[in-house]
Design a protein around this motif. Structure first.
Motif, PDB file in Angstrom:
ATOM      1  N   TYR A  71       0.813  -1.213   0.000  1.00 59.63           N
ATOM      2  CA  TYR A  71       0.000   0.000   0.000  1.00 59.63           C
ATOM      3  C   TYR A  71       0.848   1.264   0.000  1.00 59.63           C
ATOM      4  O   TYR A  71       0.380   2.350  -0.358  1.00 59.63           O
ATOM      5  CB  TYR A  71      -0.957   0.000   1.202  1.00 59.63           C
ATOM      6  CG  TYR A  71      -0.311   0.352   2.527  1.00 59.63           C
ATOM      7  CD1 TYR A  71      -0.303   1.673   2.985  1.00 59.63           C
ATOM      8  CD2 TYR A  71       0.276  -0.624   3.320  1.00 59.63           C
ATOM      9  CE1 TYR A  71       0.291   1.998   4.193  1.00 59.63           C
ATOM     10  CE2 TYR A  71       0.861  -0.307   4.528  1.00 59.63           C
ATOM     11  CZ  TYR A  71       0.862   0.999   4.963  1.00 59.63           C
ATOM     12  OH  TYR A  71       1.448   1.326   6.165  1.00 59.63           O
ATOM     13  N   GLU A 106      -8.548  -6.373   3.514  1.00 55.69           N
ATOM     14  CA  GLU A 106      -9.994  -6.470   3.283  1.00 55.69           C
ATOM     15  C   GLU A 106     -10.298  -6.921   1.860  1.00 55.69           C
ATOM     16  O   GLU A 106     -11.152  -7.792   1.628  1.00 55.69           O
ATOM     17  CB  GLU A 106     -10.640  -5.115   3.560  1.00 55.69           C
ATOM     18  CG  GLU A 106     -12.142  -5.082   3.297  1.00 55.69           C
ATOM     19  CD  GLU A 106     -12.722  -3.682   3.488  1.00 55.69           C
ATOM     20  OE1 GLU A 106     -13.694  -3.347   2.779  1.00 55.69           O
ATOM     21  OE2 GLU A 106     -12.194  -2.916   4.331  1.00 55.69           O
ATOM     22  N   LYS A 107      -9.575  -6.358   0.899  1.00 56.24           N
ATOM     23  CA  LYS A 107      -9.813  -6.731  -0.500  1.00 56.24           C
ATOM     24  C   LYS A 107      -9.418  -8.185  -0.760  1.00 56.24           C
ATOM     25  O   LYS A 107     -10.112  -8.898  -1.494  1.00 56.24           O
ATOM     26  CB  LYS A 107      -9.037  -5.805  -1.432  1.00 56.24           C
ATOM     27  CG  LYS A 107      -9.535  -4.369  -1.441  1.00 56.24           C
ATOM     28  CD  LYS A 107      -9.104  -3.642  -2.713  1.00 56.24           C
ATOM     29  CE  LYS A 107      -7.611  -3.616  -2.880  1.00 56.24           C
ATOM     30  NZ  LYS A 107      -7.211  -3.061  -4.185  1.00 56.24           N
ATOM     31  N   MET A 160      -8.733   4.813  -0.847  1.00 53.62           N
ATOM     32  CA  MET A 160      -8.884   3.887   0.278  1.00 53.62           C
ATOM     33  C   MET A 160      -7.521   3.404   0.786  1.00 53.62           C
ATOM     34  O   MET A 160      -7.348   3.167   1.985  1.00 53.62           O
ATOM     35  CB  MET A 160      -9.752   2.701  -0.135  1.00 53.62           C
ATOM     36  CG  MET A 160     -11.211   3.059  -0.319  1.00 53.62           C
ATOM     37  SD  MET A 160     -11.996   3.669   1.194  1.00 53.62           S
ATOM     38  CE  MET A 160     -12.092   2.146   2.153  1.00 53.62           C
ATOM     39  N   ARG A 161      -6.554   3.275  -0.100  1.00 51.25           N
ATOM     40  CA  ARG A 161      -5.197   2.913   0.344  1.00 51.25           C
ATOM     41  C   ARG A 161      -4.639   3.978   1.273  1.00 51.25           C
ATOM     42  O   ARG A 161      -4.032   3.670   2.303  1.00 51.25           O
ATOM     43  CB  ARG A 161      -4.267   2.763  -0.858  1.00 51.25           C
ATOM     44  CG  ARG A 161      -4.427   1.501  -1.652  1.00 51.25           C
ATOM     45  CD  ARG A 161      -3.256   1.382  -2.605  1.00 51.25           C
ATOM     46  NE  ARG A 161      -3.481   0.393  -3.647  1.00 51.25           N
ATOM     47  CZ  ARG A 161      -2.509  -0.202  -4.302  1.00 51.25           C
ATOM     48  NH1 ARG A 161      -1.255   0.097  -4.030  1.00 51.25           N
ATOM     49  NH2 ARG A 161      -2.762  -1.089  -5.242  1.00 51.25           N
ATOM     50  N   GLN A 162      -4.832   5.229   0.886  1.00 60.61           N
ATOM     51  CA  GLN A 162      -4.334   6.326   1.712  1.00 60.61           C
ATOM     52  C   GLN A 162      -5.076   6.389   3.041  1.00 60.61           C
ATOM     53  O   GLN A 162      -4.489   6.705   4.081  1.00 60.61           O
ATOM     54  CB  GLN A 162      -4.485   7.651   0.964  1.00 60.61           C
ATOM     55  CG  GLN A 162      -3.621   7.752  -0.297  1.00 60.61           C
ATOM     56  CD  GLN A 162      -3.938   8.985  -1.119  1.00 60.61           C
ATOM     57  OE1 GLN A 162      -4.734   9.830  -0.712  1.00 60.61           O
ATOM     58  NE2 GLN A 162      -3.313   9.089  -2.293  1.00 60.61           N
ATOM     59  N   ARG A 163      -6.351   6.056   3.013  1.00 56.93           N
ATOM     60  CA  ARG A 163      -7.182   6.177   4.207  1.00 56.93           C
ATOM     61  C   ARG A 163      -6.993   5.013   5.174  1.00 56.93           C
ATOM     62  O   ARG A 163      -6.882   5.203   6.383  1.00 56.93           O
ATOM     63  CB  ARG A 163      -8.651   6.256   3.767  1.00 56.93           C
ATOM     64  CG  ARG A 163      -9.637   6.461   4.886  1.00 56.93           C
ATOM     65  CD  ARG A 163     -11.001   6.854   4.331  1.00 56.93           C
ATOM     66  NE  ARG A 163     -11.996   6.872   5.384  1.00 56.93           N
ATOM     67  CZ  ARG A 163     -13.019   6.028   5.481  1.00 56.93           C
ATOM     68  NH1 ARG A 163     -13.181   5.091   4.549  1.00 56.93           N
ATOM     69  NH2 ARG A 163     -13.877   6.107   6.464  1.00 56.93           N
ATOM     70  N   LYS A 164      -6.905   3.776   4.642  1.00 61.20           N
ATOM     71  CA  LYS A 164      -6.884   2.592   5.506  1.00 61.20           C
ATOM     72  C   LYS A 164      -5.581   1.799   5.447  1.00 61.20           C
ATOM     73  O   LYS A 164      -5.367   0.891   6.265  1.00 61.20           O
ATOM     74  CB  LYS A 164      -8.053   1.669   5.134  1.00 61.20           C
ATOM     75  CG  LYS A 164      -9.423   2.318   5.320  1.00 61.20           C
ATOM     76  CD  LYS A 164     -10.555   1.372   4.963  1.00 61.20           C
ATOM     77  CE  LYS A 164     -10.694   0.237   5.965  1.00 61.20           C
ATOM     78  NZ  LYS A 164     -11.918  -0.565   5.705  1.00 61.20           N
ATOM     79  N   GLY A 165      -4.729   2.083   4.475  1.00 56.13           N
ATOM     80  CA  GLY A 165      -3.430   1.437   4.406  1.00 56.13           C
ATOM     81  C   GLY A 165      -3.517  -0.065   4.221  1.00 56.13           C
ATOM     82  O   GLY A 165      -4.315  -0.583   3.417  1.00 56.13           O
ATOM     83  N   ASP A 182      -9.764   3.204  -5.244  1.00 57.74           N
ATOM     84  CA  ASP A 182      -8.801   2.297  -4.624  1.00 57.74           C
ATOM     85  C   ASP A 182      -7.620   3.072  -4.034  1.00 57.74           C
ATOM     86  O   ASP A 182      -7.191   2.813  -2.905  1.00 57.74           O
ATOM     87  CB  ASP A 182      -8.312   1.279  -5.662  1.00 57.74           C
ATOM     88  CG  ASP A 182      -7.445   0.200  -5.058  1.00 57.74           C
ATOM     89  OD1 ASP A 182      -7.794  -0.312  -3.988  1.00 57.74           O
ATOM     90  OD2 ASP A 182      -6.401  -0.131  -5.656  1.00 57.74           O
ATOM     91  N   ALA A 207      -4.777  -2.331   5.984  1.00 55.48           N
ATOM     92  CA  ALA A 207      -6.083  -2.922   6.302  1.00 55.48           C
ATOM     93  C   ALA A 207      -6.970  -2.990   5.068  1.00 55.48           C
ATOM     94  O   ALA A 207      -7.778  -3.922   4.926  1.00 55.48           O
ATOM     95  CB  ALA A 207      -6.769  -2.121   7.408  1.00 55.48           C
ATOM     96  N   TRP A 208      -6.833  -2.016   4.166  1.00 53.22           N
ATOM     97  CA  TRP A 208      -7.620  -2.021   2.928  1.00 53.22           C
ATOM     98  C   TRP A 208      -7.215  -3.184   2.036  1.00 53.22           C
ATOM     99  O   TRP A 208      -8.059  -3.878   1.474  1.00 53.22           O
ATOM    100  CB  TRP A 208      -7.458  -0.692   2.215  1.00 53.22           C
ATOM    101  CG  TRP A 208      -8.086  -0.606   0.855  1.00 53.22           C
ATOM    102  CD1 TRP A 208      -7.473  -0.344  -0.328  1.00 53.22           C
ATOM    103  CD2 TRP A 208      -9.483  -0.750   0.529  1.00 53.22           C
ATOM    104  NE1 TRP A 208      -8.355  -0.323  -1.367  1.00 53.22           N
ATOM    105  CE2 TRP A 208      -9.615  -0.567  -0.885  1.00 53.22           C
ATOM    106  CE3 TRP A 208     -10.623  -1.020   1.280  1.00 53.22           C
ATOM    107  CZ2 TRP A 208     -10.834  -0.649  -1.533  1.00 53.22           C
ATOM    108  CZ3 TRP A 208     -11.854  -1.111   0.623  1.00 53.22           C
ATOM    109  CH2 TRP A 208     -11.947  -0.925  -0.765  1.00 53.22           C
TER     110      TRP A 208
END
Length: 291
Positions: free
Chosen positions: A69, A273-274, A262-267, A259, A269-270
């Protein structure tokens, strides 16, 4: 036990109309063996020639580590002069590969070595891309974000290409908002107990030799493995089917940006999840088919 492969059809030569009628229109892969026979590249495109004309060019290099990420999409893992890289490649001292490199931009003389073939496809003239790899190096299973029709020419060795039609994507453990599947799947030796949906795909396979061209239709998944050190060039044409153009628009202008956000937001964990969703969503399709 592995996949029950279909062998990609082969022709020595073909007329533009027959190519379009028998392969583009039904979206069926094919290998054309002699399409490059009258190109200067057919005689010239070997490693020593590339070293001569492009040896000083600094080229981006990639490994096969899982998606991180912290890294941007298509961010290289290393770089070095092309001549030095080719020496390492041929001697087996590197597993790094060149991916989507527009060498023509840096070495315009190479444009005189090939022709844009007339196959009734509107080829994008500014995007001839080169790919290099050493023996045993593979390119992860993926499909192209723009759903392009791809003409894939191989030189200076042998390469195995495994293709999966887009209609079978629901069994591919596709990562949401991405164009790859689970990176821990070994497509050389698939574990059907761990990945049971893969039992329901029927891949095509083609082994390419110097000068041969593989046509990959719109949205086809492809996994590449270099059987010897070699390099390839891809030419591409826009998708012709409206549904594929719509998916290309979604991939490029919506999914990719969401995408990245979301990488920037959840790192990490994203990504986790995917990866989990790739399993759960694929198995939903599998359970629905078996119910």
């Amino acid at each position: 036990m592995g996949f029950n492969y279909l062998t990609v059809e082969r022709v020595s030569t073909i007329s533009p109309q027959d190519f379009y009628t028998h392969y583009v229109k039904p979206q069926k892969p094919v290998v054309i063996e002699r399409l490059t026979a009258d190109w200067p590249a057919y005689e010239k495109w070997h490693f020593e020639y590339i070293k001569q004309v492009a040896g000083e060019q600094i080229v981006p290099l990639y490994n096969n580590d899982p998606v991180d990420y912290n890294k941007k999409v298509n961010e290289p893992d290393a770089s070095m002069p092309m001549g030095q890289y080719i020496d390492q490649l041929v001697s087996g001292r590197t597993n790094l590969r060149i991916f989507l490199y527009n060498i023509m931009k840096h070495v315009p003389a190479l444009q005189n070595d090939f022709k844009f073939p007339d196959l009734k496809l509107k080829l994008l003239k500014g995007l001839p891309m080169l790919f290099f790899g050493g023996k045993g190096v593979n390119v992860f299973m993926h499909f192209d974000i723009d759903y392009a029709n791809i003409l894939h020419f191989h030189f200076a060795g042998e390469k195995r290409c495994v293709l999966v039609p887009p209609q079978q994507s629901k069994f591919m453990y596709k990562i949401p908002y991405a164009v790859i599947c689970r990176e821990d799947i070994d497509f050389d030796n698939p574990d059907f107990d761990k990945w049971p949906a893969l039992r329901h795909i029927t891949p095509y396979v083609a082994d390419l030799k110097h000068g041969e061209m593989l046509y990959m239709p719109e949205g086809y998944w492809h996994y590449m493995k270099y059987l010897t050190p070699g390099f390839s060039m891809s030419l591409r044409a826009l998708a012709t089917k409206p549904k594929h153009l719509a998916r290309a628009f979604y991939n490029i202008f919506i999914a990719r940006y969401y995408d990245n956000w979301m990488r920037q937001r959840k790192g990490a964990a994203w990504l986790a999840e995917k990866n989990q969703r790739a399993i759960s969503e694929t198995h939903q399709h599998l359970n629905a088919m078996n119910s």
